[in-house]
Design an enzyme around this catalytic site. Structure first.
Site: not given
Ligand code: CO
Length: 215
Positions: A44, A46
């Site tokens: 991911d 993030r």
């Protein structure tokens, strides 16, 4: 092209900043690496662990895949683990899951996503095994977070069962295993299971997990 150009500009700016304080930084690191950590995290965007923890180049060996899975049959993660433990002699192996993980969410639903469904089979299994505990939670959000936590615990367990880690422990050597969850709501890393350095600790954590501790 604009976004890509930005990467090169940022890279040059960072190099200038680092070499201003330490002109030989990159030369030194080109010769060898001595990282203290192997980090296994989700792909991911993030969860850029180096940025989140402020480590410098050379400090952390990193492996990322969808939903931070540790499969004994995955040559990629097993090769990374073996090299990190047996050659680089890392002190710590950290599995890091994160809330709002798309991989975990996909595994909890009925929708099919193609190839990645196979990759997520292990998480479906976790959901099945913990169905009672999960259904007892108040809402879908809590269940989602709990599966993220359980997934981290399971991957730490999987790590502990690998021949690489078992061999190291038998010889009285590191690594120590840890499981953390990154909470993107506040940007903080939260401890799930820490300092697992032998089979007794693994058993103790599994026991605690069965009682629902560690939430
Ligand atoms: Co994820």
């Amino acid at each position: 092209m604009e976004n890509l150009r930005r990467l090169f500009q940022n890279n040059r700016a960072l190099v200038e900043q680092i070499t201003r304080d330490d002109p030989d930084f990159f030369k030194r690191h080109a010769a060898r690496q001595e990282p203290h950590f192997l980090f296994i995290g989700c792909a991911d965007s993030r969860v850029p662990i180096e940025t989140l923890t402020g480590v410098l180049p050379g400090e952390m060996f990193v492996h990322r895949n969808i939903a931070n899975q540790v499969f004994p049959a995955d040559l990629n993660v097993m090769s990374v683990l073996q090299y990190a433990v047996e050659v680089l002699d890392v002190e710590h192996v950290v599995v890091c899951g994160h809330y709002q993980c798309g991989g975990v969410h996909a595994a909890m639903g009925d929708q099919s996503y193609g190839l990645v469904d196979h990759w997520l089979a292990g998480i479906r299994d976790i959901v099945r095994r913990h169905q009672g505990e999960l259904l007892a939670l108040d809402n879908e959000g809590e269940r989602f977070e709990r599966v993220v936590q359980l997934n981290v615990l399971r991957q730490v367990y999987n790590l502990s069962r690998t021949p690489v880690v078992q061999n190291a422990w038998r010889k009285g050597r590191r690594p120590m295993l840890h499981g953390v969850v990154y909470d993107m709501h506040d940007g903080l890393l939260k401890e799930q299971v820490m300092q697992v350095d032998g089979n007794e600790k693994v058993r103790a954590y599994l026991e605690a997990d069965r009682r629902g501790v560690g939430q």
